[in-house]
Each structure stands twice: as C-alpha cells, then as structure tokens.
Design an enzyme around this catalytic site. Sequence first.
Site: not given
Length: 710
Positions: A133, A449, A453
């Site tokens: 990310d 997070d 995800d």
Amino acid sequence: YSGTVIAAGRGEGVVVATGMDTELGHIAGLLEQAPTEITPLQRRLGELGRLLIVLCLAIVAVIFLLELRRGRSLWDVLLTAVSLAVAAVPEGLPAVVTLVLAIGLQRMVARNALVRRLPSVETLGSVTVVCSDKTGTLTRNEMTVREVHAGRRAWQVSGIGYAPHGEFCPAGDGNGSPLTRDGIRQDADLQRLLTIATTCNNASVEPKGDGEQWQVVGDPTEGALVVAALKAGIERNEAAEHPLLEIPFDSERKTMSVVVGLTDGRRLMYSKGAPEALLPKCTAEQVEGRVVPLSELRRQEILGSAAAMAERALRVLALGWRDYGNHGGDAGHSADQEHDLVFSGLAGMIDPPRDEAREAVARCRSAGIRPVMITGDHPATALAIARELGMADGTGRAATGADLDMLSDEALATEVASISVYARVSATHKLRVVQAWQARGEVVGMTGDGVNDAPAVKAADIGIAMGITGTDVTKEASDMVLTDDNFASIVNAVEEGRGIYDNIQKFIHYLLSCNAGEVLLMLVAALAGWPPPLAPIQILWLNLVTDGLPALALGLEPPEPDIMNRTPRPPKEPVITWSRGLMMLFHGTLVAAVCLFAFWTSYRGDPAKMPHARTFTFCVAAFAQLFFAIGCRSDRVTAIAQGFFTNPWLLGAIVISSLLQVTVVMLPFAQPVFEIGSDLGRDWIIVILLALIPVTVIEITKGIGWGCGR
C-alpha cells in the site's frame, strides 16, 4: 463499502442487503475462499525427508546384508544397522529448524516485524514480489505543503511532514534566497494566503516528544496548511479560534468558509476549496497587496498552474477572501454568500515518501525483488510517488481497477509483470493481482491495513498487516505484522528471512555431511571385509554430541554481507541442489577417509588391536565432525576471512562438545559403557591432526574458489 460507523446525527436509510450479501460480507467470503498455503520451507523439508528415508533404508539394508554374509550374529548386525539408521537420519532437524526460526523471530521483532506464524519467517527469504500500500507504508502519512502560489509568484516550501522547521524559497532555478519571517510579513500576498490557510481550518498542531516533531489533531490536509503557516511564523489568532460563523465543507460545493471579526470592527470571509470550485466564485485577485480584477485569461492561467501542480501529484487547494467591511451583520449565514471573493493563491501538498522507503526500494531492486504499489489513491498521485521512490520509470503507467475489470485472469497474469502501480482498486482487484503473480510462479508478499485488504493478505505467500493502522481482521489474516507500518521493515524482514534460510542450509549441510561420513565409514569397512570401525553405542554418541550444539550454533550465524545482493531463490529449488548434494558427498567422504585411515593404521588386521582401533577411530570421527562445523559457516568465504569470533556460539558449542567427548573416553566409569578399549595417550596429537584434515581441505577449496556457491 468502507464499513462506516455513524457517530451522531439523524437520518433515514433503506436496507438493500444484509449479512453475506453486503460489501463487507462479500469481503468475508473472499477471505474464506483464500486457501491456507504451506510455506516453501515446509514443502522443501517434506521433500528432503522423503528422499533421506529412501536413501538411508537402502544403504543400511546393504550394510546389514554385507555384515550377515561375514558371519556376524543377527543381533549384533541388527544393533549396528539400527544405530546406523538412527545416525544417518537427522532426527534433530525439526527441533533445530524450530529453534532457528524462533531466534529469527526475535531478531525480526527488534526490527519492527512481528511474525505470527513461525514457518513464515523463512518464507520472507523466498519473496520475489512485494505488493505494498502507499499511504503510511511507502509515505509518511503526513500531508505536507510543498508549493505555494501567491501574488502571481510561486514559492517552494521546505521541510517534510509535521516538522517545525522549513523555509519559503522562490520557485524556479532554486538559487533564490529563502524568505525570512520578517520578509514573509512584508509580503502581503503570501501573508494573506497563509492567514487564510490557518484561519479557515479546524485542525490544530501540538508538540510531540522533544518538540522536534509536531502532531496534528484533525484532518491531515488542514493540518498541512497549519504547519505551513507555522513555518512562516503565522499562528492562529483569537478570531480564528472563535469564528463568527463556519460554512462547512460540502462535497457538492467543494468549499469551506469561515467568517471572522477583526478588532477594528470589520468582518472577513476566508474560503478554501478545489480550484475549479472556488475560482468561479472569485471576481478579483490580490497582487502585491492590491485587489485587481480577475480576467478570463488570468482564470485560465490559474487553472493551468493548478493542473500542472496536480500532474506533479500535488493535491491543490485554492484560497480566497472577502471583506464585508463594517456592514456584515448577517454576512455568511448561508453558502450563497460565497461570491465576490478575492483570489489569494494556490497551495499544493503531498504525502511525501519516507526517506527510508527510497533506500528500501533500492535494496529490493538489488536483491531481485519486484516492488509493486497497490493503492486506492488517484492514479497520477500513485504514479508520481512510485517514480520518486524508483518503483516505476518515466514510461510506466498506473493500472486502475477499471482497467483490471477489462482483463481476464489469464490476460492479467500475462500483463502483471509490466505494471508496477495499481490505483483506485477494490478488495477483489487486490486479490486478483496477488493471484496473477502467483500464477507466474512468484512468491508474493502483500501488505494491507483495511478490511478490504484481508483477502489478498491471506492469499499471499506472506501476508503483512500494519500494526498501527491495521484492522483486527487484516492482522488475523496476516502472517506478519509491522509494528511501525514502514516498508523498510519489510525489507529488513526479508534480509532476516534470507539469513535464516542460509543458516538452515548450513546446518543441514553440516548434519548430512557428518552423517554421510559415518555411513560411508561403515559401508567401506563392510565392503573391505573389515570389522565395524565403530560400536553401535559409539555411533549413537557421535550422533548426539556432534549433531546437537554445533548444528544449533550454525543457526545463529549472522547474515552474510552480500545477502541482499543475491537474486531470490527459485520457488521450486530444493533445500539440497545437485551442486550442494555433490559437495556434501565430497565433505562426507573427507570425514570418512580420515576415519578409515585412523582405523586401518591402528588395526592392521590384528584382532588384539581392535579395542584401541575403535577408540582411536571414535575420537577422530568426533573431532573431525566438530572441526568440520567451522567450514560450514559459509559456502564461499573462508573462516579466516569471516573471523573466528564473529560467531562465538559456535566456538562455545565446539568446546563443550569436545569436553564431552574427552569425558566419555577418559573417565573410568564411562569407558565400559562406550566400549573404550584403552587410553589414547600420545595418540591424542594424531587424533587432532587427522581431525583437522577435512576442514583444512574445505577451507583451501573455498580459498581457490571451489566453494558451493548458489
């Protein structure tokens, strides 16, 4: 889509789906579908175990038959065969692997990586692709004003994140002198813009720790504006703290305004918002402290500047103001009052990359690991950050979720290697990207997070959750948690994982080479028609004293300096490659050779010398294997080049094991148990000299470049 919790207010809603039919339910379904994969280490050790069983049974069966043909009793031959089988199989391997992985876990915790599943420690060393990310992992998660346009001039703002230090420098060639705080106060245009920025704002900034860093309370974008003003020495005044009225930001208006009262009785409206939303509300512009009409040509120039800033991945806000004079009693009671504004300027901000992330990406590249960015942010922003970090070059592109929807799984598996940045993606898209890389045979690490995800994190070979911002669902699905949410910690964990696998290979090499030496010793003696050089109890003792502490100490070897300059291991590469297997056979032959020499020179076919010959061979075998551990510390680097004291645990293990060996030979009550025939006396010198031969030959071969390199 985001699992929003309503904290206050009133409203009416229509329920269109519940349970597994909702978006969060869909994500939960993806999480259940993702299979739990065995790690590469588990797969390789399983293959090795099956191979060793077959080889050991075959060799022991040959020795068993040869000894029976020589006329030895079935009981003696059975004892020897069973002892040899026990010695040949490295039964301590699972325990040593577990201990080494646990020790590696402790090292990783010290480097901000908490491993939840023990076998995953080694998986990190096999990673070939890391999908990460952007926000907070590759970037600081601290919005920072980098560029300001005021009074038809541009300024670059230095200082990263919520730091108390920074300067305003003229944009252009970068050679202009930075403005002092007095200079900023004398620049009416810049001062007006920064005053609007800190007044039309609900965020606040507080010192953190030693005062060298600040923390923002409130929206990060507004916090960036407050910090920029503070860098110029402009603090929020009483009017800003208690505005007469606030017109909150609205997604349709894309503007926020406040009305403040000044000490002279005037009332001012300060506004900020998207350039395309605020500029149409402006009729004039402030230039060199004067208010001048805003022409259509000038509007296009301002929009062009805002577009150029956006192409550099800056989030752009326009700022303006309106003076109601002393007759603003009812001013600003509705959004309809946001007109006839004076355009003040533009502020461009960005969440800057972490300094350590640049180095970490470069280390990934040198280690043969492909870093990939997967984010929900705007494609231009994601691509700009990726280029700044070195994850994408100037010709790279950012694929969006809409692009992925147009590709089949087969087409994505073909295209995935050419894409380094994914933007505006959903949970399903992230899962597809991970699976596309895996379809190409890659070992994939995936960070995440949010709840969305979790499916991709669970499906990845090594799932990595954020410890600070991560949700409980993502952490539960992960194999590892980053306690600092930092991409650099992933690279550190990969380095530790590679070192752990190297150490596993080292002690496997040591264990199997020693065991091969013992098997070859007994096999050659049987083929030559000699009596067994070692008694069954001696074989078992050698297996205990040489395979225990030294093997564990090899697992504590520090990572080699060039470990992150190597390419990742092929995912299907076995623990023992053909080159390593041949080298292990060579090393085992060296140990067997000195033991056979020791046995024959002391035996010479005389049955009366048999007790002494066995004792002599017993000691040579023990010390040859203990000294051989020194040669297993590296495949390519000699022990002298490494330094003997860089792994004190190994030296301690050799000393303790040597003392145990001397004890069973010298103590009277132990001699009958271990079938010690006589005191070696001066033969101890010959024992040591013979035992040093294998490791000396091995170190010489490494010195001339014949080591077992990958």
